[in-house]
Design a protein around this motif. Sequence first.
Motif, mmCIF file in Angstrom:
data_model
loop_
_atom_site.group_PDB
_atom_site.id
_atom_site.type_symbol
_atom_site.label_atom_id
_atom_site.label_comp_id
_atom_site.label_asym_id
_atom_site.label_seq_id
_atom_site.Cartn_x
_atom_site.Cartn_y
_atom_site.Cartn_z
ATOM 1 N N ARG A 103 3.750 9.058 -5.237
ATOM 2 C CA ARG A 103 2.294 8.933 -5.388
ATOM 3 C C ARG A 103 1.940 7.889 -6.436
ATOM 4 O O ARG A 103 1.027 7.091 -6.246
ATOM 5 C CB ARG A 103 1.671 10.274 -5.793
ATOM 6 C CG ARG A 103 1.563 11.242 -4.654
ATOM 7 C CD ARG A 103 0.724 12.412 -5.077
ATOM 8 N NE ARG A 103 1.543 13.609 -5.046
ATOM 9 C CZ ARG A 103 1.160 14.796 -5.465
ATOM 10 N NH1 ARG A 103 -0.034 14.954 -5.965
ATOM 11 N NH2 ARG A 103 1.957 15.832 -5.389
ATOM 12 N N ARG A 105 3.765 5.304 -7.388
ATOM 13 C CA ARG A 105 4.061 3.969 -6.855
ATOM 14 C C ARG A 105 2.972 3.502 -5.905
ATOM 15 O O ARG A 105 2.535 2.354 -5.969
ATOM 16 C CB ARG A 105 5.432 3.961 -6.175
ATOM 17 C CG ARG A 105 6.593 3.986 -7.165
ATOM 18 C CD ARG A 105 7.936 3.819 -6.475
ATOM 19 N NE ARG A 105 8.296 4.957 -5.648
ATOM 20 C CZ ARG A 105 8.845 6.078 -6.095
ATOM 21 N NH1 ARG A 105 9.096 6.222 -7.383
ATOM 22 N NH2 ARG A 105 9.151 7.065 -5.278
ATOM 23 N N GLU A 106 2.499 4.365 -5.020
ATOM 24 C CA GLU A 106 1.444 3.989 -4.082
ATOM 25 C C GLU A 106 0.131 3.706 -4.802
ATOM 26 O O GLU A 106 -0.592 2.770 -4.456
ATOM 27 C CB GLU A 106 1.259 5.071 -3.016
ATOM 28 C CG GLU A 106 2.441 5.217 -2.066
ATOM 29 C CD GLU A 106 2.828 3.908 -1.391
ATOM 30 O OE1 GLU A 106 1.937 3.191 -0.880
ATOM 31 O OE2 GLU A 106 4.029 3.581 -1.385
ATOM 32 N N MET A 107 -0.177 4.500 -5.807
ATOM 33 C CA MET A 107 -1.402 4.275 -6.569
ATOM 34 C C MET A 107 -1.337 2.946 -7.321
ATOM 35 O O MET A 107 -2.333 2.223 -7.418
ATOM 36 C CB MET A 107 -1.653 5.429 -7.538
ATOM 37 C CG MET A 107 -2.035 6.722 -6.829
ATOM 38 S SD MET A 107 -2.160 8.095 -7.969
ATOM 39 C CE MET A 107 -3.782 7.795 -8.634
ATOM 40 N N LYS A 109 0.241 0.278 -6.351
ATOM 41 C CA LYS A 109 0.029 -0.781 -5.359
ATOM 42 C C LYS A 109 -1.465 -0.994 -5.116
ATOM 43 O O LYS A 109 -1.939 -2.119 -5.086
ATOM 44 C CB LYS A 109 0.721 -0.434 -4.041
ATOM 45 C CG LYS A 109 2.222 -0.548 -4.059
ATOM 46 C CD LYS A 109 2.772 -0.164 -2.687
ATOM 47 C CE LYS A 109 4.251 -0.014 -2.679
ATOM 48 N NZ LYS A 109 4.751 0.464 -1.375
ATOM 49 N N VAL A 110 -2.192 0.087 -4.934
ATOM 50 C CA VAL A 110 -3.634 -0.019 -4.700
ATOM 51 C C VAL A 110 -4.319 -0.575 -5.939
ATOM 52 O O VAL A 110 -5.202 -1.433 -5.843
ATOM 53 C CB VAL A 110 -4.230 1.354 -4.300
ATOM 54 C CG1 VAL A 110 -5.743 1.298 -4.252
ATOM 55 C CG2 VAL A 110 -3.665 1.805 -2.959
ATOM 56 N N HIS A 111 -3.911 -0.110 -7.103
ATOM 57 C CA HIS A 111 -4.469 -0.599 -8.361
ATOM 58 C C HIS A 111 -4.306 -2.113 -8.453
ATOM 59 O O HIS A 111 -5.258 -2.839 -8.753
ATOM 60 C CB HIS A 111 -3.772 0.109 -9.523
ATOM 61 C CG HIS A 111 -4.207 -0.346 -10.872
ATOM 62 N ND1 HIS A 111 -3.458 -1.223 -11.636
ATOM 63 C CD2 HIS A 111 -5.315 -0.058 -11.605
ATOM 64 C CE1 HIS A 111 -4.084 -1.446 -12.768
ATOM 65 N NE2 HIS A 111 -5.213 -0.749 -12.782
ATOM 66 N N GLN A 112 -3.101 -2.606 -8.195
ATOM 67 C CA GLN A 112 -2.856 -4.041 -8.273
ATOM 68 C C GLN A 112 -3.664 -4.797 -7.226
ATOM 69 O O GLN A 112 -4.212 -5.862 -7.501
ATOM 70 C CB GLN A 112 -1.362 -4.351 -8.123
ATOM 71 C CG GLN A 112 -1.036 -5.817 -8.355
ATOM 72 C CD GLN A 112 -1.461 -6.293 -9.740
ATOM 73 O OE1 GLN A 112 -1.080 -5.713 -10.751
ATOM 74 N NE2 GLN A 112 -2.272 -7.354 -9.800
ATOM 75 N N SER A 113 -3.763 -4.249 -6.036
ATOM 76 C CA SER A 113 -4.540 -4.887 -4.980
ATOM 77 C C SER A 113 -6.006 -5.022 -5.387
ATOM 78 O O SER A 113 -6.630 -6.065 -5.163
ATOM 79 C CB SER A 113 -4.415 -4.087 -3.683
ATOM 80 O OG SER A 113 -5.179 -4.679 -2.671
ATOM 81 N N LEU A 114 -6.558 -3.988 -5.990
ATOM 82 C CA LEU A 114 -7.950 -4.040 -6.439
ATOM 83 C C LEU A 114 -8.139 -5.055 -7.563
ATOM 84 O O LEU A 114 -9.134 -5.784 -7.590
ATOM 85 C CB LEU A 114 -8.427 -2.660 -6.870
ATOM 86 C CG LEU A 114 -8.584 -1.641 -5.729
ATOM 87 C CD1 LEU A 114 -8.824 -0.253 -6.295
ATOM 88 C CD2 LEU A 114 -9.695 -2.059 -4.788
ATOM 89 N N ASP A 116 -6.343 -7.719 -7.950
ATOM 90 C CA ASP A 116 -6.261 -9.012 -7.265
ATOM 91 C C ASP A 116 -7.594 -9.351 -6.606
ATOM 92 O O ASP A 116 -8.059 -10.499 -6.674
ATOM 93 C CB ASP A 116 -5.148 -9.007 -6.215
ATOM 94 C CG ASP A 116 -3.754 -8.908 -6.821
ATOM 95 O OD1 ASP A 116 -3.608 -9.097 -8.047
ATOM 96 O OD2 ASP A 116 -2.813 -8.620 -6.050
ATOM 97 N N ASP A 117 -8.216 -8.375 -5.955
ATOM 98 C CA ASP A 117 -9.524 -8.592 -5.316
ATOM 99 C C ASP A 117 -10.561 -9.005 -6.351
ATOM 100 O O ASP A 117 -11.341 -9.936 -6.125
ATOM 101 C CB ASP A 117 -10.006 -7.323 -4.604
ATOM 102 C CG ASP A 117 -9.202 -6.992 -3.367
ATOM 103 O OD1 ASP A 117 -8.386 -7.829 -2.933
ATOM 104 O OD2 ASP A 117 -9.394 -5.880 -2.845
#
Length: 131
Positions: A103, A105-107, A109-114, A116-117
């Motif tokens: 969980r 690790r997946e969070m 990934k989303v954190h980094q993606s946001l 980046d956005d």
Amino acid sequence: MVQGFEHITHELNEQEENVLLPVIANRIATSAIGKVNAITGEQLIIYLQSRNLKSSPARIRKIVQYIREAKILRGLLASGHGYYISTNSIEIKEYADKSYGSRIREMLKVHQSLLDDAEYLAKPLQIELFN
């Protein structure tokens, strides 16, 4: 506390910390040793009701989280069958890695993606002209 869900994820109130928590911790400690003896959140609610106390599934989870973080009950795990105490260090490590490690690790990934956005959107608009 989870943003947007403050009404159910707020910190423990005085009643929960001083009355419900000891009752729940004692019930788990005396009745739920080992996975085969797991006790569900619903069973904990029924147990509280039998003692003229009330709680909700979300608040039971919050109390269990507090019990874990404060190390009130060591080895407090959960499965599809409910909450239980494990005395097996390997089981506890596997639970931590499987249940929380994936969980986290997946969070991340989303954190980094946001992030980046946000960085992408903060850049000035660039117009490319094609010849």
